[in-house]
Design a protein around this motif. Sequence first.
Motif, short mmCIF file in Angstrom:
data_model
loop_
_atom_site.label_atom_id
_atom_site.label_comp_id
_atom_site.label_asym_id
_atom_site.label_seq_id
_atom_site.Cartn_x
_atom_site.Cartn_y
_atom_site.Cartn_z
N PRO A 168 2.89 -6.54 -5.42
CA PRO A 168 4.40 -6.42 -4.71
C PRO A 168 4.35 -6.84 -3.61
CG PRO A 168 1.36 -5.97 -4.43
CD PRO A 168 1.39 -6.54 -5.83
N PRO A 169 5.00 -6.44 -3.43
CA PRO A 169 6.62 -6.57 -2.46
C PRO A 169 5.70 -7.91 -1.05
CG PRO A 169 6.68 -4.66 -2.29
CD PRO A 169 5.73 -4.70 -2.96
N GLN A 170 4.66 -7.87 -0.91
CA GLN A 170 4.07 -8.36 0.30
C GLN A 170 3.52 -9.78 -0.30
OE1 GLN A 170 -0.32 -8.00 0.53
NE2 GLN A 170 -0.86 -9.41 2.19
N ASP B 112 1.16 -0.68 -9.93
CA ASP B 112 1.35 -0.99 -11.99
C ASP B 112 2.31 -2.73 -11.74
OD1 ASP B 112 0.35 1.04 -13.03
OD2 ASP B 112 2.37 2.03 -12.01
N TRP B 113 2.51 -2.91 -10.24
CA TRP B 113 3.12 -3.89 -9.75
C TRP B 113 2.11 -4.74 -9.53
CZ3 TRP B 113 7.46 -5.01 -5.97
CH2 TRP B 113 8.53 -3.28 -6.37
N ASP B 114 2.73 -6.50 -10.81
CA ASP B 114 1.77 -7.48 -10.98
C ASP B 114 1.65 -8.24 -9.52
OD1 ASP B 114 1.49 -7.19 -13.55
OD2 ASP B 114 3.49 -8.66 -14.29
N CYS C 294 10.82 -1.06 -8.14
CA CYS C 294 11.05 -0.21 -7.39
C CYS C 294 12.25 0.79 -7.12
CB CYS C 294 12.34 -1.21 -6.27
SG CYS C 294 12.66 -0.23 -4.45
N THR C 295 11.23 1.71 -6.96
CA THR C 295 12.19 3.36 -7.63
C THR C 295 12.98 3.29 -5.64
OG1 THR C 295 11.23 4.66 -5.95
CG2 THR C 295 10.08 4.51 -8.00
N SER C 296 13.48 2.72 -5.34
CA SER C 296 14.15 2.73 -4.28
C SER C 296 13.25 3.68 -2.94
CB SER C 296 15.70 2.91 -4.68
OG SER C 296 16.11 2.18 -5.38
N CYS C 297 12.45 4.29 -3.17
CA CYS C 297 11.60 5.48 -2.08
C CYS C 297 12.14 5.04 -0.29
CB CYS C 297 10.27 5.40 -2.33
SG CYS C 297 9.56 4.48 -2.20
N TYR C 298 12.25 3.38 -0.46
CA TYR C 298 12.03 3.25 1.60
C TYR C 298 11.07 3.62 2.03
CZ TYR C 298 17.17 2.46 0.48
OH TYR C 298 17.94 2.23 -0.02
N ASN C 299 9.92 3.78 1.37
CA ASN C 299 8.56 3.79 1.80
C ASN C 299 8.48 2.88 2.98
OD1 ASN C 299 6.70 6.23 2.27
ND2 ASN C 299 6.27 6.29 0.44
N CYS C 300 8.34 1.70 2.12
CA CYS C 300 8.45 0.29 2.77
C CYS C 300 8.86 0.13 3.94
CB CYS C 300 8.06 -0.83 1.35
SG CYS C 300 9.94 -0.10 1.43
N ILE C 301 10.73 0.15 4.38
CA ILE C 301 10.99 0.22 4.85
C ILE C 301 10.67 0.83 6.18
CG2 ILE C 301 13.37 1.00 5.92
CD1 ILE C 301 14.62 -0.31 3.70
N GLY D 285 0.86 -1.05 0.09
CA GLY D 285 -0.01 -0.23 -0.30
C GLY D 285 0.70 1.11 -0.21
N SER D 286 1.83 1.22 0.32
CA SER D 286 2.70 2.24 0.81
C SER D 286 3.55 2.69 -0.86
CB SER D 286 4.41 2.03 1.50
OG SER D 286 3.61 1.92 2.80
N CYS D 287 3.60 1.41 -2.06
CA CYS D 287 4.71 1.95 -2.29
C CYS D 287 4.29 2.56 -3.47
CB CYS D 287 5.05 0.45 -3.76
SG CYS D 287 5.89 -0.24 -4.57
S1 SF4 Z 1 11.51 0.99 -1.57
FE1 SF4 Z 1 9.66 2.42 -2.02
S2 SF4 Z 1 9.21 1.68 -4.60
FE2 SF4 Z 1 10.91 0.29 -3.96
S3 SF4 Z 1 9.38 -1.13 -2.87
FE3 SF4 Z 1 9.51 0.04 -1.76
S4 SF4 Z 1 8.09 1.25 -1.34
FE4 SF4 Z 1 8.08 -0.29 -3.30
#
Ligand code: SF4
Lengths: 301, 207, 753
Positions: free
Chosen positions: B52-54, B48-50, B77-84, B41-43
């Motif tokens: 998503p990480p989960q 657009d991901w077939d 992945c745009t490396s936005c680090y939202n998920c982390i 939900g944060s990505c």
């Molecule tokens: S870093 Fe950003 S783009 Fe990459 S998986 Fe996490 S939320 Fe998605």
Amino acid sequence: MAKKEYSFYPGCSSERKASASNYMVSVDAMCEKLDIKLNEIPDWNCCGASIGYAEGGELPRHVMNARNIALSEQNNPDQDIVATCAACWLGAKETADRLDASEQLLADTKEVLKEAGLDIHLKNETPIRHMVEVLIEDIGYEGLKEPMVKSLEGIKFAGYVGCQTNRPFGIDGESFENPMYLDKMVETVGGEAITDYDKKVTCCGGALAFSEPEKSQKQIKDIIEAAYDQGADMIVTPCPVCQMNVEVYQDQINKHYGTKFHIPVTYYSQLLTVAYCGNAKEAGLDGNIIRAKQLEEIAAK
Amino acid sequence: MSDVNTAMVQKYRNDFLKEVEENVEEGHWVKMCMQCGVCSGSCPFGPDWDHPPQEIFMMIRAGKRDEVLTTESMWMCTSCYNCIVRCPRELPITHIMHGLANYAHRLGIAPKMNPTRRFAKIFWNNIAKTGRVNELALSLKLYFMDGFMSGVKNALAMASVGIGMLKTKRLNPFALISHKGVKNPKELHVLLKKAREIEDRRKGIAS
Amino acid sequence: MSENKTAVYVCKGCGIGDRLDTDQLAKVAESEGKCSHVRQHDFLCNKDGVNTIRNDIDGEGVTHVVIAACSRRAKTEAFGFDDVALGRANLREGVIWVRPDTDEARETTQEMADDYLRMACAEIQYMKQPEANQNAGTNKNILVVGGGVSGMTAATEASKAGYGVLLVEKTGQLGGWAAKLHKRVPDREPFADPHDTGVSDLMKSVELDKNITVFLNSSVTRTSGAPGQFSIDISAESGETVTDNVGSIIQASGFSNYDANQLPELGYGNSPDVVDQAELEQLAKQATDGPIKRPSDGKEIESVVFVQCAGQRSNKPGHLPYCSGHCCNTSIKQAMYFKDANPDVDTVVIFDDLRTPGNGEDFYRSAQRKGVIFTKGKNQQVSPINGQLEVKFHDMILDEEAVAKADLVVLATGQVPNSGVDIEQATTLDIEEEGGESEAPAEAATSDAQIPVDSILNLTYRQGVDLPHLRHGFSDSHFICFPYETRRSGIYACGPVRRPMDIAQTMEDATGAALKAIQAVENATLGRAAHPRSGDLSFPSFRREGCTQCKRCTVECPFGAIDEDEQRYPVFNESRCRRCGTCMGACPVRVISFENYSVDTIGQQIKNVDMPDEFDEKPRILVLACENDAYPALDMAAQQGLEYSAFVRVVPVRCLGSVNSIWVTDALNSGYDGIMLMGCKKGDDYQCHFVRGSELAHERMSKIDDTLQQLQLESERVETYEVEITDIHRVPTLINEYAAKIDEIGMNPFKGF
Ligand code: SF4
Ligand code: SF4
Ligand code: SF4
Ligand code: SF4
Ligand code: SF4
Ligand code: SF4
């Protein structure tokens, strides 16, 4: 104010005639006024950026960053490493963290670096910091006010913090969802910060602006639109990737979405430089593709 | 390359989770996901991901090796680090996504035409050559990656960007000949080669 | 007893003196309230003010005191005169704080205050200073029913506090379910591995405890009496019966395992390799940390699937609708039995929601670290195929049908409370029909229930043999506000009979219940009420001559405090009574009263309000507000400066259940234009401090409608509301909206008659 010295990691985009060269110009001017001395790490190399993983893998990526840290330890001992680019900061800090956490990785890295006659010590003796951390933590908001000559009164800024200057490490312990430091810096120099800028930490697409332009431009559109919605005169950011992405695609976004975006995207260092009485050139304002007229006017006064 | 893939399939049989744990950057974290879905939900490109990480974590646990390694998903992945920063289990999701992409790429089964994969490769080669980014060479290479004609088209489409950058002296038109990197690129090449060797040895990828 | 002498004290502090004409108030007290002894004071709650009152009591023989100042909920310590009858007129929270300080408002505000003074003076004349219950029992021993973890914990806790305990256990040994476990879910850092249950230590400490007498193979075959004086029969299987006395009782009767035979779709009964969690504990015990073997052929198990929520959290017939709370952690623990013995065993937990209360989250993570796979799935089906088990399910993350193969399937089935006879089902009480009470013994009436249930306590109470049940057969015991409290005073429920729970929660629960039981015996010995009017000395009595033996009181008392004698007169067990007044509200001939709370104390307040005539355009609205939630909410609204209509007169009541319909009809007859009744939330998730009081009041008031019709009055003239203590903003709004409605329908035509 005593002179503060740091081991400086400028990163590729800050090189002369590179995409963030104007950032560098304003950082130089700003540091001079704040009595900060930046000692460039000799012969530094690229951090691998966030896209380097795919081909580079794990160890080679860490070796790139470790080489920089080793060079800094060797040439600028006892100085904190400071980066101006979010990706550089993150890359180097991540490597330091990872090597710190894994003996295996550290040993492997040492083994590789030996080939170049280098060694790395780590043990967190060399903190790796972003320039804004230096400003906020070492100098402080009060200290940032001191060299002020002009106020940026009358300009409304949307503080776009973006991703990597914010996550995963964060600045000054602020929240990831609504960090305030950029707004506070704007207010420090007399500008008006937009408080409910709801795209403050939204991703601009980063490196994927190249490979996935459509998806990225959708993100960028939202970021700009939210700034307009709140009546911003310009956007300010701490990150060269953000700056570039949000600034240079405005024409293409206008074409695609029928918008009429034309909003300047500046660096915090440009704001400080102008407030500290730097001229437009010192503040790198000539480097903005969309000119920040209001800033130029104040600089000219 | 696909020999490596076959070797891996044989080595791990049905235990894809184990394969990921041993060979993918931060892969040992995969088992710790509790399926809350916050990451997905944060990505930013999530929709657009077939997978998503989960979902990817669940697929790994369910042993869906081919689907995971050949999907385009983690390449977005745009490396936005939202998920982390949001994951309640503190999984280093970004790195796992990078790690999976890299692993698939090394095995030679990552989607061939994925633009990010190709860009990443060009990018790495660009920096590995001199130690620093040559933005002009990078852009040209990028525009022309699908051949000369589409390259011209791409370049034209991006002309407004390029011209703006040129005008403000943020792009060096002579970088192709004048760009300098680190002092001793050869030495850097040695480092990178060695690093690659060690990594391959550790992961059992004999290339 | 010497003659009554009433004194009235009007406080001028807190702005009362500025906002109200206190001389006028004093005059009202003297002339209309007929009190000769009236004093005004600038600051009544200070030392001087309090001393003035004290001196009057001691020196002048004042027996009845009216304090016209702040709310009865304020300054209770300063005004805590326990040797007189005490009344309070609420001029601060009830008047000046809820009215604007304007010239236009002055007249109606003063009228409000005058009325409250009249009401207080009228009330006090009908009050007596309560004296403690003389029939108090003094036995301080505690009976614990059930020898599992909850019972043993309660027993040792009570013993540690110095109380004697009788512990009755149905089976031949202590320990309950917990003694049958291989290991338990961890209760200490780092919450990572199953460990010893500790039950044998607990058993030992019970056995060695000199304060605790254990009765094995025994059950409680009779319970009568009241807190401080229960009489019990403990009968052994051998037929031997011991009669003894105790002061209070803890029911720790635990749970039974849900019958997995009701789950054929999950393969139970189709293959010996489908087991429930209890059976897996046995297998694990047999294996003693070695490889666990399959029941069918003794093969070492290489793969196991846990099916969560088996027959639980489901509305299908025969399933348990609730979550048993422990079984997720239990499956995690059991998966570790396999992983700890051999990390190569495949362990998959198929869950819908994984619920890991307490420190279960750490435990869950530990299992993940050990390689237990957790899969979100539902609609499981288990079938034996080729000597293995196949678990089909819908993978909810990947949204597809999936199959898992296993040597063993463990079903996480639930807890069914051992709460004895459902008395509400067992006895069909009909309070409408005179003598309509069913004579059938409880056992006969449960014949349509699936399994005949033995009573746990065998109470000789008029209302039934066991604790009343709430939802899903658990003993009624308010799960948040008043845990362990049941609707039988001096009897406390703890552990899984109260709600589903694990060992850690059970031990906490048992400790709490032990404390409650101790409080109960201490209060009972002093002849005082237990929770929630803890310490109250008053108790109900009835005028036998007037009683029509209608049985309303005996049926409606939420706490089963009233039995009947041979002549069918009510017998009040004062020590069982919680002083709610529900019996008083129920009595059609109004013969039940407390010394300081009666049909008159309230009725006279209602009557003594000055009733303006129809043409004054000053309606009067009576608010009967429960003093536990609604009245405090009104006080707090006043503290926040929220305003409400000057036409209301608020009378606090102990519980809405104590409201007698006569008050309502009298009020309508004497000209009130509307009546608002404010009580606590009713129903299954009640917040009523007396459990059923609010519910009964709502029922009674629904019948008032007929009366209204007879009088040709609009049904809106009597409204009942559920009010929570947090409804600080809502209460004034309710009042104002109601005042507007009364304005709309017009004045009560009975005014002036
Ligand atoms: S870093 Fe950003 S783009 Fe990459 S998986 Fe996490 S939320 Fe998605
Ligand atoms: S946020 Fe973390 S725990 Fe939640 S689904 Fe994503 S990886 Fe799993
Ligand atoms: S608190 Fe009550 S008694 Fe004290 S001065 Fe105020 S109104 Fe009077
Ligand atoms: S504790 Fe877990 S298995 Fe048990 S009913 Fe609740 S959710 Fe289902
Ligand atoms: S109804 Fe209330 S006051 Fe009356 S006997 Fe029962 S508990 Fe006591
Ligand atoms: S006391 Fe009242 S309610 Fe109770 S039986 Fe007698 S008449 Fe009925």
